[in-house]
Motif scaffolding. Structure first.
Motif, PDB file in Angstrom:
ATOM      1  N   GLY A   1      53.305  36.597  43.400  1.00  0.00           N
ATOM      2  CA  GLY A   1      52.059  36.824  44.126  1.00  0.00           C
ATOM      3  C   GLY A   1      52.053  36.104  45.462  1.00  0.00           C
ATOM      4  N   ALA A   2      52.598  34.894  45.486  1.00  0.00           N
ATOM      5  CA  ALA A   2      52.674  34.135  46.736  1.00  0.00           C
ATOM      6  C   ALA A   2      53.567  34.838  47.751  1.00  0.00           C
ATOM      7  N   VAL A   3      54.672  35.415  47.272  1.00  0.00           N
ATOM      8  CA  VAL A   3      55.572  36.167  48.168  1.00  0.00           C
ATOM      9  C   VAL A   3      54.806  37.328  48.803  1.00  0.00           C
TER      10      VAL A   3
ATOM     11  N   LEU B   1      48.268  41.521  50.502  1.00  0.00           N
ATOM     12  CA  LEU B   1      47.278  40.704  49.801  1.00  0.00           C
ATOM     13  C   LEU B   1      46.817  41.327  48.490  1.00  0.00           C
ATOM     14  N   LYS B   2      46.646  42.644  48.478  1.00  0.00           N
ATOM     15  CA  LYS B   2      46.204  43.314  47.250  1.00  0.00           C
ATOM     16  C   LYS B   2      47.231  43.133  46.145  1.00  0.00           C
TER      17      LYS B   2
ATOM     18  N   ALA C   1      46.962  40.937  42.569  1.00  0.00           N
ATOM     19  CA  ALA C   1      47.262  41.521  41.257  1.00  0.00           C
ATOM     20  C   ALA C   1      48.238  40.635  40.480  1.00  0.00           C
ATOM     21  N   GLN C   2      49.205  40.049  41.181  1.00  0.00           N
ATOM     22  CA  GLN C   2      50.163  39.170  40.514  1.00  0.00           C
ATOM     23  C   GLN C   2      49.501  37.875  40.058  1.00  0.00           C
ATOM     24  N   PHE C   3      48.568  37.341  40.864  1.00  0.00           N
ATOM     25  CA  PHE C   3      47.851  36.130  40.460  1.00  0.00           C
ATOM     26  C   PHE C   3      47.035  36.398  39.193  1.00  0.00           C
TER      27      PHE C   3
ATOM     28  N   LEU D   1      42.520  33.645  48.310  1.00  0.00           N
ATOM     29  CA  LEU D   1      42.411  35.020  48.803  1.00  0.00           C
ATOM     30  C   LEU D   1      40.947  35.443  48.909  1.00  0.00           C
ATOM     31  N   ALA D   2      40.148  35.095  47.895  1.00  0.00           N
ATOM     32  CA  ALA D   2      38.739  35.462  47.897  1.00  0.00           C
ATOM     33  C   ALA D   2      38.005  34.785  49.054  1.00  0.00           C
TER      34      ALA D   2
END
Length: 205
Positions: A122-124, A131-132, A136-138, A158-159
């Motif tokens: 998710g960080a990658v 970002l979307k 999703a990975q987070f 992100l939020a």
């Protein structure tokens, strides 16, 4: 009692030392393990991760290259996951996002519920602007392990960056609940208070 008795004994000592945060001593134990049996791949995989944890990224990457170049035919799946994850995190920290993504994708194929790998993937995505996909990975990391604090923090970031202050506050609070000692979670709540227009409360936080 096995052919790898001395190597395994030292490796288990290394694992215990690493669990206590004594990474330098753990690295010495893994070195002793490999002196006893150079083909004991468990210690080679653990060495990759320990070098990463010590911030020695170049050495971690070289240890991963050595492991897969010389012992790829005998390394066990769990060892492959540990070494690949250490390699991927080192690549991410050295800004090689493409290499990190490739390694993390392989980790997730081998271990789909690996929360640390899902969070790193998710960080990658996030640092490369997807970002979307990152979000999703987070979420996947949190579903795999609700105590994956870094994933809660990343999702909250992100939020907050998207202006979703209420959602960010809920996520930072969830991270703080799961890890009361997290300075990052507390700082995130202060950032939320700034966004809500209560800087005096933020100063206290």
């Amino acid at each position: 009692w096995t052919d790898y008795y001395d190597a395994e004994f030292a490796a288990r000592a290394g694992d215990n030392l690493r669990s206590l945060g004594l990474h330098e001593s753990a690295l010495e134990a893994y070195g002793a393990s490999l002196q006893a049996s150079p083909r004991f791949t468990k210690s080679r995989a653990s060495t990759v991760r320990t070098l990463y944890d010590l911030g020695r990224d170049r050495e971690a990457l070289q240890a991963a290259v050595d492991l897969f170049a010389r012992y790829s035919d005998t390394v066990k799946p769990a060892e492959r996951v540990e070494a690949l994850l250490g390699k991927a995190l080192a690549l991410l920290r050295t800004a090689d996002t493409r290499g990190a993504q490739d390694a993390l994708t392989e980790v997730v194929k081998l271990d789909p519920a690996n929360a640390e790998a899902l969070n790193a993937l998710g960080a990658v995505y996030a640092v490369t602007g997807a970002l979307k996909e990152g979000g999703a990975q987070f979420v996947a990391a949190i579903k795999a392990n609700q105590y994956a604090t870094d994933a809660w923090l990343n999702l909250a970031g992100l939020a907050l960056g998207a202006g979703k202050v209420a959602e960010a506050e809920m996520l930072y609070a969830a991270a703080a609940q799961r890890d009361p000692g997290s300075a990052e979670a507390t700082l995130g709540l202060a950032m939320v208070q700034i966004a809500k227009g209560v800087p005096k409360d933020a100063l206290v936080t």
